[in-house]
Design an enzyme around this catalytic site. Structure first.
Site, PDB file in Angstrom:
ATOM      1  N   LEU A 261       0.960  -1.231  -0.013  1.00 43.16           N
ATOM      2  CA  LEU A 261      -0.024  -0.196   0.000  1.00 43.16           C
ATOM      3  C   LEU A 261       0.843   1.179  -0.071  1.00 43.16           C
ATOM      4  O   LEU A 261       0.536   2.394   0.487  1.00 43.16           O
ATOM      5  CB  LEU A 261      -0.801   0.066   1.101  1.00 43.16           C
ATOM      6  CG  LEU A 261      -1.965  -0.752   1.162  1.00 43.16           C
ATOM      7  CD1 LEU A 261      -2.889  -0.677   2.465  1.00 43.16           C
ATOM      8  CD2 LEU A 261      -2.936  -0.789  -0.050  1.00 43.16           C
ATOM      9  N   GLY A 268       6.337  -1.475 -11.751  1.00 43.04           N
ATOM     10  CA  GLY A 268       7.060  -1.649 -13.025  1.00 43.04           C
ATOM     11  C   GLY A 268       7.779  -3.155 -12.773  1.00 43.04           C
ATOM     12  O   GLY A 268       7.294  -3.855 -12.147  1.00 43.04           O
ATOM     13  N   CYS A 271       7.603  -8.402 -14.399  1.00 45.46           N
ATOM     14  CA  CYS A 271       6.361  -9.207 -14.097  1.00 45.46           C
ATOM     15  C   CYS A 271       5.147  -8.436 -14.214  1.00 45.46           C
ATOM     16  O   CYS A 271       4.189  -9.062 -15.020  1.00 45.46           O
ATOM     17  CB  CYS A 271       6.715  -9.851 -12.658  1.00 45.46           C
ATOM     18  SG  CYS A 271       8.239 -10.827 -12.692  1.00 45.46           S
TER      19      CYS A 271
HETATM   20  C1  UGA Z   1       6.409  -9.579  -8.350  1.00 41.16           C
HETATM   21  C2  UGA Z   1       5.545 -10.614  -7.339  1.00 41.16           C
HETATM   22  O1  UGA Z   1       5.718  -9.564  -6.100  1.00 41.16           O
HETATM   23  C3  UGA Z   1       6.228 -11.741  -7.163  1.00 41.16           C
HETATM   24  O2  UGA Z   1       5.302 -12.391  -6.142  1.00 41.16           O
HETATM   25  C4  UGA Z   1       6.213 -12.523  -8.405  1.00 41.16           C
HETATM   26  O3  UGA Z   1       6.794 -13.992  -8.256  1.00 41.16           O
HETATM   27  C5  UGA Z   1       7.122 -11.766  -9.542  1.00 41.16           C
HETATM   28  O4  UGA Z   1       6.437 -10.575  -9.813  1.00 41.16           O
HETATM   29  C6  UGA Z   1       7.076 -12.483 -10.771  1.00 41.16           C
HETATM   30  O5  UGA Z   1       5.864 -12.571 -11.082  1.00 41.16           O
HETATM   31  O6  UGA Z   1       8.043 -13.077 -11.101  1.00 41.16           O
HETATM   32  P1  UGA Z   1       8.816  -8.194  -8.432  1.00 41.16           P
HETATM   33  O7  UGA Z   1       8.329  -8.116 -10.040  1.00 41.16           O
HETATM   34  O8  UGA Z   1      10.025  -8.624  -7.850  1.00 41.16           O
HETATM   35  O9  UGA Z   1       7.552  -9.409  -7.805  1.00 41.16           O
HETATM   36  O10 UGA Z   1       8.299  -7.017  -7.686  1.00 41.16           O
HETATM   37  P2  UGA Z   1       7.289  -6.388  -6.536  1.00 41.16           P
HETATM   38  O11 UGA Z   1       8.066  -6.710  -5.246  1.00 41.16           O
HETATM   39  O12 UGA Z   1       6.002  -7.214  -6.749  1.00 41.16           O
HETATM   40  O13 UGA Z   1       7.195  -5.100  -6.805  1.00 41.16           O
HETATM   41  C7  UGA Z   1       6.879  -4.576  -8.127  1.00 41.16           C
HETATM   42  C8  UGA Z   1       6.624  -2.983  -8.288  1.00 41.16           C
HETATM   43  O14 UGA Z   1       5.788  -2.428  -7.440  1.00 41.16           O
HETATM   44  C9  UGA Z   1       7.956  -2.258  -8.089  1.00 41.16           C
HETATM   45  O15 UGA Z   1       8.004  -1.245  -9.026  1.00 41.16           O
HETATM   46  C10 UGA Z   1       7.592  -1.719  -6.672  1.00 41.16           C
HETATM   47  O16 UGA Z   1       8.460  -0.492  -6.666  1.00 41.16           O
HETATM   48  C11 UGA Z   1       6.030  -1.337  -6.917  1.00 41.16           C
HETATM   49  N1  UGA Z   1       5.577  -1.349  -5.634  1.00 41.16           N
HETATM   50  C12 UGA Z   1       5.458  -2.212  -4.684  1.00 41.16           C
HETATM   51  C13 UGA Z   1       4.961  -0.216  -5.212  1.00 41.16           C
HETATM   52  O17 UGA Z   1       4.954   0.833  -5.971  1.00 41.16           O
HETATM   53  N2  UGA Z   1       4.161   0.012  -3.932  1.00 41.16           N
HETATM   54  C14 UGA Z   1       4.051  -0.991  -3.156  1.00 41.16           C
HETATM   55  O18 UGA Z   1       3.196  -0.895  -2.115  1.00 41.16           O
HETATM   56  C15 UGA Z   1       4.596  -2.303  -3.495  1.00 41.16           C
END
Ligand code: UGA
Length: 446
Positions: A261, A268, A271
């Site tokens: 949140l 980005g 995935c």
């Molecule tokens: C994501 C999923 O979280 C994993 O469970 C999944 O296995 C993976 O994709 C995949 O499909 O392989 P990931 O791409 O490493 O993992 O990144 P996240 O931690 O999910 O973050 C994604 C984006 O959301 C980042 O750019 C992050 O900065 C952003 N984000 C995350 C936010 O803007 N706000 C948040 O509260 C959380």
């Protein structure tokens, strides 16, 4: 006899999976079609930055002094097929050029290369994120091609690891999901994952379509959560509210939860963005597109964040970027990674640069990858050098290093001490006390 495991594709998913399987005690062979990657891995080096991964490789790669020797690499499909009892498919499934759908060509070519060489009983296990329906189709194809016939089975075992936590997530997964269609697949995978299951990881057995959908629906839920809070940030800005306080308050409700949140410039990476698009495309093919039209909104809220950040920056420098200097802290799509695929930070930096500002970027690990994608941006070796002479500083990836910066020291070298926090991760009081004008998305201006 202990199972012998192979891993096909050595990107961050495959390299981590291969090292983790060796750590669990299996003999492992990894394959990649890129010989340069294989040479690096054989030296115990990773093609990407992932905390703890290099250490894990060095503990197991054959030929490295003191290593267990359980992990080997090859570029030969013959060698791989002869070696393995269980073959994990870990190749990537990017977005198709010019379309929402997922590009299955790497998965398909892996199956076409491997299956005709399977002369003894084996289990092929897909880990790549694929459109629902792929596992059933690939199972039929494997059965057609494999000389061992019915002794070769297929299962789907989606991966949920997060970049930056890949080692931890692979060794101690919060759940293991497998999609099977009878046969011995479940038994074999219970053997592979015996240790994490004994340590408490739930083991969920499903059919093919459900297992495939678990993965895409999990990523869609996460993307929706982020876009939800970013939509609230837009409303907060219009109404004078504070989205950080709002997220904290709604997060106390256990049904909502505090995680994912954090409002900011949005999600980005390799995935979430492509997975929600591929999911929409697949639902369309299945005639269920109406069920997922909300994901279009999730995507557009997310992309709007980048434009909004550009506009706030333009406003901060007085209405035009021409002749201004903009410092950008962060280039990767998230901290503790060197991945710049569909990075909101780099996208914002690029847009501002293309509109006439002189943009200087600093990132702790993502510089080489960023320079490859955006060679025309300026790059500095430290945060301090990046902000020297800047009219505005943008905080776009929430690395710990940026939270630990000394705002007073930075204030001495900038042209104007003005910072826009695109990740809501800095402490506004600390920056304001050091003389900065601090502004963040979805929060009132002081
Ligand atoms: C994501 C999923 O979280 C994993 O469970 C999944 O296995 C993976 O994709 C995949 O499909 O392989 P990931 O791409 O490493 O993992 O990144 P996240 O931690 O999910 O973050 C994604 C984006 O959301 C980042 O750019 C992050 O900065 C952003 N984000 C995350 C936010 O803007 N706000 C948040 O509260 C959380």
């Amino acid at each position: 006899m202990a199972l012998k495991i192979t891993v096909i594709g050595t990107g961050y998913l495959g390299a981590t999976h291969a090292a983790a399987m060796a750590e669990l005690g299996f003999e492992v062979m990894g394959l990649d079609i890129d010989p340069a990657k294989i040479e690096m891995l054989e030296r115990g080096e990773t093609p990407m930055f992932e905390p703890g991964l290099e250490q894990l490789l060095r503990a197991h790669v054959a030929g490295i002094e003191g290593a267990s020797g359980r992990l080997r690499f090859t570029t030969s499909w013959e060698e791989l097929a002869d070696f393995g009892d269980v073959h994990f498919l870990c190749v990537n499934t990017p977005q198709k050029h010019g379309e929402y759908a997922c590009d299955m060509s790497y998965v398909e070519s892996a199956v076409e290369s491997l299956a005709p060489l399977l002369r003894r009983p084996a289990l092929v296990v897909g880990k790549s994120t694929v459109p629902v329906g792929s596992a059933a189709r690939l199972a039929r194809r494997v059965a057609e091609l494999a000389p061992a016939g019915e002794d070769v089975e297929l299962a789907w075992n989606p991966e949920f690891l997060r970049e930056g936590f890949a080692v931890q997530d692979t060794l101690h997964p919060d759940r293991i999901v497998i999609g099977v269609d009878g046969g011995r697949a479940e038994e074999v995978l219970r053997e592979v994952y015996a240790r994490p299951v004994a340590e408490g990881s739930p083991f969920v057995v499903a059919d093919f379509p459900t297992a495939e959908l678990v993965k895409t629906s999990a990523n869609s839920f996460l993307a929706t959560k982020i876009s939800f809070i970013n939509a609230m940030a837009e409303v907060c800005e219009a109404a004078g509210g504070d989205v950080v306080k709002l997220a904290e308050a709604i997060g106390h409700d256990e049904r909502i939860g505090k995680k994912f949140l954090r409002a900011g410039i949005g999600f980005g990476g390799g995935c979430l963005p492509k997975d929600i698009r591929a999911f929409m495309a697949r639902a369309g093919e299945l005639g269920a597109d109406q069920a997922l039209t909300f994901l279009r909104e999730v995507d557009s809220i997310n992309m709007r964040r980048r434009g909004h950040m550009v506009e706030l920056t333009r406003e901060a420098v007085g209405g035009s970027f021409l002749g201004t200097r903009v410092a950008v802290l962060g280039a990767t799509f998230k901290p503790d990674s060197d991945d710049v695929r569909d990075s909101p930070a780099l996208n914002v930096a690029g847009q501002i640069h293309l509109q006439g500002a002189q943009v200087t970027v600093y990132d702790p690990k993502g510089m080489a990858n960023a320079a490859r994608v955006f060679p025309t941006l300026g790059y500095a070796d430290t945060a301090l050098e990046a902000v020297r002479g800047a009219d505005v500083v943008l905080h776009l990836t929430e690395w710990r290093e940026f939270r630990e910066l000394d705002p007073a020291a930075l204030a001495e070298v900038v042209s104007t001490p003005r910072i826009l926090d695109g990740r809501n991760a800095l402490d506004p009081d600390v920056w304001r006390k050091a003389g900065w004008t601090y502004r963040a998305l979805g929060r009132p201006q002081a």
